[in-house]
Design a protein around this motif. Structure first.
Motif, mmCIF file in Angstrom:
data_model
loop_
_atom_site.group_PDB
_atom_site.id
_atom_site.type_symbol
_atom_site.label_atom_id
_atom_site.label_comp_id
_atom_site.label_asym_id
_atom_site.label_seq_id
_atom_site.Cartn_x
_atom_site.Cartn_y
_atom_site.Cartn_z
ATOM 1 N N MET A 108 0.830 -1.198 0.000
ATOM 2 C CA MET A 108 0.000 0.000 0.000
ATOM 3 C C MET A 108 0.875 1.262 0.000
ATOM 4 S SD MET A 108 -3.213 1.030 0.219
ATOM 5 C CE MET A 108 -4.345 2.124 0.978
ATOM 6 N N ALA A 109 1.909 1.296 0.824
ATOM 7 C CA ALA A 109 2.748 2.492 0.934
ATOM 8 C C ALA A 109 3.413 2.837 -0.391
ATOM 9 C CB ALA A 109 3.800 2.318 2.025
ATOM 10 N N LEU A 110 3.796 1.830 -1.157
ATOM 11 C CA LEU A 110 4.456 2.092 -2.433
ATOM 12 C C LEU A 110 3.489 2.746 -3.423
ATOM 13 C CD1 LEU A 110 6.722 -1.068 -2.876
ATOM 14 C CD2 LEU A 110 7.216 1.101 -1.736
ATOM 15 N N ARG A 111 2.240 2.314 -3.414
ATOM 16 C CA ARG A 111 1.227 2.945 -4.273
ATOM 17 C C ARG A 111 0.975 4.378 -3.833
ATOM 18 N NH1 ARG A 111 -3.678 -1.023 -4.478
ATOM 19 N NH2 ARG A 111 -4.573 0.618 -5.740
ATOM 20 N N GLU A 112 0.984 4.619 -2.538
ATOM 21 C CA GLU A 112 0.780 5.970 -2.027
ATOM 22 C C GLU A 112 1.924 6.887 -2.444
ATOM 23 O OE1 GLU A 112 0.044 5.791 2.183
ATOM 24 O OE2 GLU A 112 -1.363 4.158 1.904
ATOM 25 N N LEU A 113 3.144 6.386 -2.362
ATOM 26 C CA LEU A 113 4.298 7.195 -2.772
ATOM 27 C C LEU A 113 4.248 7.476 -4.271
ATOM 28 C CD1 LEU A 113 7.020 5.545 -0.532
ATOM 29 C CD2 LEU A 113 6.129 7.888 -0.323
ATOM 30 N N SER A 114 3.834 6.505 -5.049
ATOM 31 C CA SER A 114 3.682 6.703 -6.485
ATOM 32 C C SER A 114 2.612 7.765 -6.773
ATOM 33 C CB SER A 114 3.318 5.373 -7.149
ATOM 34 O OG SER A 114 3.083 5.548 -8.510
ATOM 35 N N SER A 115 1.498 7.696 -6.046
ATOM 36 C CA SER A 115 0.442 8.706 -6.192
ATOM 37 C C SER A 115 0.950 10.089 -5.798
ATOM 38 C CB SER A 115 -0.778 8.345 -5.339
ATOM 39 O OG SER A 115 -1.445 7.235 -5.872
ATOM 40 N N LEU A 116 1.749 10.147 -4.725
ATOM 41 C CA LEU A 116 2.313 11.429 -4.300
ATOM 42 C C LEU A 116 3.213 11.994 -5.390
ATOM 43 C CD1 LEU A 116 2.734 13.641 -2.174
ATOM 44 C CD2 LEU A 116 4.605 12.248 -1.238
ATOM 45 N N GLU A 117 4.022 11.146 -6.006
ATOM 46 C CA GLU A 117 4.892 11.608 -7.100
ATOM 47 C C GLU A 117 4.066 12.236 -8.221
ATOM 48 O OE1 GLU A 117 7.307 8.399 -8.528
ATOM 49 O OE2 GLU A 117 8.629 8.450 -6.777
#
Length: 173
Positions: A1-10
């Motif tokens: 989940m955190a990796l998808r969130e970081l990708s969304s933040l990017e």
């Protein structure tokens, strides 16, 4: 989940070149493979770094106090929300509802990184609530609905119906 969130933040920050992430440990703590130095570890640390790279310091707060509050909510997200049990959610929602009683955003009077990551963290909890349960936490529901409507925030998450329209009641006056 955190990796998808970081990708969304990017994407939200408009960063053109995607970063390389991995995870470590049983809790799948995100790790950013940094070309300019040692790897960065942890959701809050990486998110703050991305905001600085994007030259969007306002997302970290506009004063020393609001920057501290943003960091506080990033820590809260990782320590309290991530991996919370079903029993924990009622206490978390009650506390957040009280905190948001007189606030539009998590930290101060502007949208910050705290809003983004608290939204990402609380989304799975809100998904599981009935309409009646959402109405018990009206301040959380109001904040959640406001944040999910902010442009670019909800990249990887579906929109949720949070509040019923209370303009018309079933009783006639």
């Amino acid at each position: 989940m955190a990796l998808r969130e970081l990708s969304s933040l990017e994407k939200y920050l408009g960063l053109k070149k995607p970063n390389k992430y991995s995870t470590q440990g049983d809790k799948k703590v995100p790790v950013l493979q940094n070309n300019n130095g040692p790897p960065l570890v942890g959701l809050g640390t990486i998110a703050s770094h991305l905001v600085k790279v994007a030259k969007r310091p306002n997302l970290l707060g506009d004063s020393a106090e609001s920057r501290a509050v943003v960091q506080q909510w990033l820590e809260y997200r990782v320590t309290k929300l991530d991996g919370c049990t079903k029993e924990d959610t009622k206490a978390i929602l009650k506390d957040l509802n009280l905190y948001l009683q007189d606030k539009v955003y998590m930290a101060g009077n502007q949208f910050t990184l705290a809003d983004t990551f608290m939204y990402f963290g609380i989304h799975p909890i809100i998904v599981d609530l009935s309409v009646q349960e959402k109405e018990q936490y009206v301040n959380v529901a109001r904040w959640f609905d406001h944040i999910q409507r902010c442009p670019g925030v909800r990249h990887h998450l579906p929109p949720l119906a949070v509040l019923r329209n209370r303009i018309y009641t079933s009783k006639h006056h």
